[in-house]
Design a protein around this motif. Structure first.
Motif, PDB file in Angstrom:
ATOM      1  N   ASP A 187       0.846  -1.184   0.000  1.00  0.00           N
ATOM      2  CA  ASP A 187       0.000   0.000   0.000  1.00  0.00           C
ATOM      3  C   ASP A 187       0.893   1.251   0.000  1.00  0.00           C
ATOM      4  O   ASP A 187       1.988   1.226   0.580  1.00  0.00           O
ATOM      5  CB  ASP A 187      -0.870  -0.025   1.265  1.00  0.00           C
ATOM      6  N   PRO A 188       0.459   2.343  -0.632  1.00  0.00           N
ATOM      7  CA  PRO A 188       1.275   3.564  -0.627  1.00  0.00           C
ATOM      8  C   PRO A 188       1.624   4.070   0.778  1.00  0.00           C
ATOM      9  O   PRO A 188       2.667   4.690   0.975  1.00  0.00           O
ATOM     10  CB  PRO A 188       0.408   4.579  -1.367  1.00  0.00           C
ATOM     11  N   LYS A 189       0.793   3.786   1.763  1.00  0.00           N
ATOM     12  CA  LYS A 189       1.042   4.261   3.127  1.00  0.00           C
ATOM     13  C   LYS A 189       1.629   3.172   4.024  1.00  0.00           C
ATOM     14  O   LYS A 189       1.519   3.239   5.250  1.00  0.00           O
ATOM     15  CB  LYS A 189      -0.255   4.790   3.734  1.00  0.00           C
ATOM     16  N   VAL A 190       2.284   2.203   3.428  1.00  0.00           N
ATOM     17  CA  VAL A 190       2.817   1.071   4.181  1.00  0.00           C
ATOM     18  C   VAL A 190       3.764   1.538   5.291  1.00  0.00           C
ATOM     19  O   VAL A 190       4.457   2.554   5.161  1.00  0.00           O
ATOM     20  CB  VAL A 190       3.552   0.079   3.244  1.00  0.00           C
ATOM     21  N   ARG A 191       3.756   0.773   6.374  1.00  0.00           N
ATOM     22  CA  ARG A 191       4.740   0.937   7.447  1.00  0.00           C
ATOM     23  C   ARG A 191       5.453  -0.404   7.563  1.00  0.00           C
ATOM     24  O   ARG A 191       4.815  -1.442   7.729  1.00  0.00           O
ATOM     25  CB  ARG A 191       4.068   1.285   8.755  1.00  0.00           C
ATOM     26  N   VAL A 192       6.790  -0.378   7.465  1.00  0.00           N
ATOM     27  CA  VAL A 192       7.583  -1.604   7.514  1.00  0.00           C
ATOM     28  C   VAL A 192       8.522  -1.546   8.714  1.00  0.00           C
ATOM     29  O   VAL A 192       9.326  -0.616   8.831  1.00  0.00           O
ATOM     30  CB  VAL A 192       8.390  -1.802   6.215  1.00  0.00           C
ATOM     31  N   PHE A 193       8.408  -2.534   9.578  1.00  0.00           N
ATOM     32  CA  PHE A 193       9.363  -2.747  10.655  1.00  0.00           C
ATOM     33  C   PHE A 193      10.284  -3.860  10.176  1.00  0.00           C
ATOM     34  O   PHE A 193       9.984  -5.045  10.321  1.00  0.00           O
ATOM     35  CB  PHE A 193       8.667  -3.168  11.948  1.00  0.00           C
ATOM     36  N   ASP A 194      11.379  -3.475   9.555  1.00  0.00           N
ATOM     37  CA  ASP A 194      12.317  -4.437   9.001  1.00  0.00           C
ATOM     38  C   ASP A 194      13.262  -4.908  10.104  1.00  0.00           C
ATOM     39  O   ASP A 194      13.469  -4.218  11.103  1.00  0.00           O
ATOM     40  CB  ASP A 194      13.102  -3.783   7.857  1.00  0.00           C
ATOM     41  N   ALA A 195      13.857  -6.058   9.919  1.00  0.00           N
ATOM     42  CA  ALA A 195      14.777  -6.607  10.916  1.00  0.00           C
ATOM     43  C   ALA A 195      16.191  -6.055  10.762  1.00  0.00           C
ATOM     44  O   ALA A 195      17.030  -6.308  11.604  1.00  0.00           O
ATOM     45  CB  ALA A 195      14.797  -8.131  10.809  1.00  0.00           C
ATOM     46  N   TRP A 196      16.457  -5.296   9.698  1.00  0.00           N
ATOM     47  CA  TRP A 196      17.831  -4.935   9.371  1.00  0.00           C
ATOM     48  C   TRP A 196      18.071  -3.437   9.378  1.00  0.00           C
ATOM     49  O   TRP A 196      17.588  -2.719   8.507  1.00  0.00           O
ATOM     50  CB  TRP A 196      18.198  -5.519   7.996  1.00  0.00           C
ATOM     51  N   GLY A 197      18.825  -2.963  10.353  1.00  0.00           N
ATOM     52  CA  GLY A 197      19.453  -1.655  10.325  1.00  0.00           C
ATOM     53  C   GLY A 197      18.609  -0.419  10.559  1.00  0.00           C
ATOM     54  O   GLY A 197      19.101   0.542  11.107  1.00  0.00           O
ATOM     55  N   TRP A 220      14.934   1.343  11.997  1.00  0.00           N
ATOM     56  CA  TRP A 220      13.817   1.083  12.901  1.00  0.00           C
ATOM     57  C   TRP A 220      12.521   0.868  12.142  1.00  0.00           C
ATOM     58  O   TRP A 220      11.784  -0.062  12.414  1.00  0.00           O
ATOM     59  CB  TRP A 220      13.688   2.257  13.875  1.00  0.00           C
ATOM     60  N   SER A 221      12.208   1.755  11.178  1.00  0.00           N
ATOM     61  CA  SER A 221      11.000   1.576  10.375  1.00  0.00           C
ATOM     62  C   SER A 221      11.103   2.367   9.082  1.00  0.00           C
ATOM     63  O   SER A 221      11.868   3.327   8.982  1.00  0.00           O
ATOM     64  CB  SER A 221       9.739   1.997  11.147  1.00  0.00           C
ATOM     65  N   TYR A 222      10.334   1.941   8.106  1.00  0.00           N
ATOM     66  CA  TYR A 222      10.170   2.641   6.836  1.00  0.00           C
ATOM     67  C   TYR A 222       8.719   3.099   6.778  1.00  0.00           C
ATOM     68  O   TYR A 222       7.809   2.283   6.886  1.00  0.00           O
ATOM     69  CB  TYR A 222      10.482   1.729   5.642  1.00  0.00           C
ATOM     70  N   GLU A 223       8.520   4.376   6.606  1.00  0.00           N
ATOM     71  CA  GLU A 223       7.181   4.958   6.567  1.00  0.00           C
ATOM     72  C   GLU A 223       6.867   5.359   5.130  1.00  0.00           C
ATOM     73  O   GLU A 223       7.519   6.243   4.573  1.00  0.00           O
ATOM     74  CB  GLU A 223       7.102   6.181   7.483  1.00  0.00           C
ATOM     75  N   GLY A 224       5.905   4.704   4.532  1.00  0.00           N
ATOM     76  CA  GLY A 224       5.489   5.025   3.168  1.00  0.00           C
ATOM     77  C   GLY A 224       6.250   4.246   2.119  1.00  0.00           C
ATOM     78  O   GLY A 224       7.386   3.809   2.319  1.00  0.00           O
ATOM     79  N   LEU A 225       5.599   4.094   0.978  1.00  0.00           N
ATOM     80  CA  LEU A 225       6.131   3.264  -0.096  1.00  0.00           C
ATOM     81  C   LEU A 225       7.423   3.810  -0.688  1.00  0.00           C
ATOM     82  O   LEU A 225       8.317   3.040  -1.038  1.00  0.00           O
ATOM     83  CB  LEU A 225       5.064   3.099  -1.192  1.00  0.00           C
ATOM     84  N   GLU A 226       7.556   5.125  -0.800  1.00  0.00           N
ATOM     85  CA  GLU A 226       8.794   5.681  -1.372  1.00  0.00           C
ATOM     86  C   GLU A 226      10.013   5.284  -0.552  1.00  0.00           C
ATOM     87  O   GLU A 226      11.046   4.896  -1.110  1.00  0.00           O
ATOM     88  CB  GLU A 226       8.697   7.200  -1.479  1.00  0.00           C
ATOM     89  N   ASN A 227       9.911   5.399   0.765  1.00  0.00           N
ATOM     90  CA  ASN A 227      11.039   5.023   1.623  1.00  0.00           C
ATOM     91  C   ASN A 227      11.325   3.533   1.535  1.00  0.00           C
ATOM     92  O   ASN A 227      12.481   3.114   1.487  1.00  0.00           O
ATOM     93  CB  ASN A 227      10.755   5.425   3.075  1.00  0.00           C
ATOM     94  N   TRP A 228      10.273   2.720   1.526  1.00  0.00           N
ATOM     95  CA  TRP A 228      10.453   1.275   1.421  1.00  0.00           C
ATOM     96  C   TRP A 228      11.053   0.905   0.064  1.00  0.00           C
ATOM     97  O   TRP A 228      11.936   0.053  -0.027  1.00  0.00           O
ATOM     98  CB  TRP A 228       9.131   0.568   1.668  1.00  0.00           C
ATOM     99  N   GLN A 229      10.610   1.569  -0.999  1.00  0.00           N
ATOM    100  CA  GLN A 229      11.140   1.276  -2.327  1.00  0.00           C
ATOM    101  C   GLN A 229      12.644   1.554  -2.384  1.00  0.00           C
ATOM    102  O   GLN A 229      13.389   0.768  -2.969  1.00  0.00           O
ATOM    103  CB  GLN A 229      10.412   2.085  -3.401  1.00  0.00           C
ATOM    104  N   ARG A 230      13.100   2.630  -1.779  1.00  0.00           N
ATOM    105  CA  ARG A 230      14.544   2.918  -1.775  1.00  0.00           C
ATOM    106  C   ARG A 230      15.320   1.802  -1.072  1.00  0.00           C
ATOM    107  O   ARG A 230      16.395   1.401  -1.518  1.00  0.00           O
ATOM    108  CB  ARG A 230      14.819   4.271  -1.117  1.00  0.00           C
TER     109      ARG A 230
END
Length: 146
Positions: free
Chosen positions: A32-42, A44-54
Motif C-alpha cells: 500500500d502507498p502508506k505502508v509501514r515496515v518494521f524491518d529486521a535490518w538496520g 527502525w522503520s520505513y514509513e510510506g512506499l517511497e522510503n520502502w522502495q529505496r
C-alpha cells in the motif's frame, strides 16, 4: 469477492517471484502507498512506499549477480477479504548466478493486508528474528523441535 486463501497465497507467490527476479516494480506493487515496515535490518522503520522502495532498490542492487529464493512455511492467517493478518517463517536462500545455493537465513514475517482495487496489499510488514539471551545475536535459523 476475494477468495481470501487464494489472495493470500498470491501475495506470497508474487513476493517470492519479485525477489527472485529482483523486480523492484513488481515487489513494491504488493504494498500500500502508506505502508509501514518494521524491518529486521538496520533501520527502525520505513514509513510510506517511497522510503520502502529505496530500501528494496538498495537490497536488490547489493546482491550483484546473486539472486534470492524466498520460501514461506508455517503460514497462518486470520481475517476477512477486506483486512487480514498473516504470519509465516520466511527462508531467504542466496543463489549464485549459476543457481548454486550459497547460504540461507530465516525471518519471522507478519503482514497486515487490506483489499485495495480487488487486490490484497501489504499495509504493515514486521520482520524479526529472536535474539540469543547469552550473546545478544540474532538467531537466523529456526531450531526444529521434535
Amino acid at each position: 469477492m476475494l477468495d481470501i486463501e487464494k489472495a493470500v497465497a498470491r501475495v506470497f507467490e508474487n513476493y517470492a517471484s519479485a525477489v527472485l527476479a529482483k523486480d523492484v516494480g513488481a515487489f513494491v506493487r504488493l504494498y500500500d502507498p502508506k505502508v509501514r515496515v518494521f524491518d529486521a535490518w538496520g533501520v527502525w522503520s520505513y514509513e510510506g512506499l517511497e522510503n520502502w522502495q529505496r530500501a528494496v532498490e538498495a537490497w536488490f542492487t547489493s546482491l550483484g549477480t546473486e539472486r534470492v529464493k524466498v520460501a514461506f512455511e508455517d503460514v497462518q492467517s486470520a481475517g476477512t477479504a477486506e483486512c487480514t493478518v498473516v504470519s509465516a517463517i520466511a527462508t531467504y536462500a542466496g543463489l549464485s548466478s549459476e543457481g548454486k545455493h550459497l547460504r540461507a537465513m530465516q525471518n519471522r514475517v507478519t503482514w497486515g493486508l487490506k483489499t485495495s482495487g480487488h487486490v490484497l496489499r501489504i499495509i504493515h510488514e514486521h520482520t524479526s528474528a529472536p535474539v540469543g539471551f547469552e550473546d545478544m545475536k540474532a538467531i537466523l535459523v529456526r531450531e526444529r523441535r521434535p
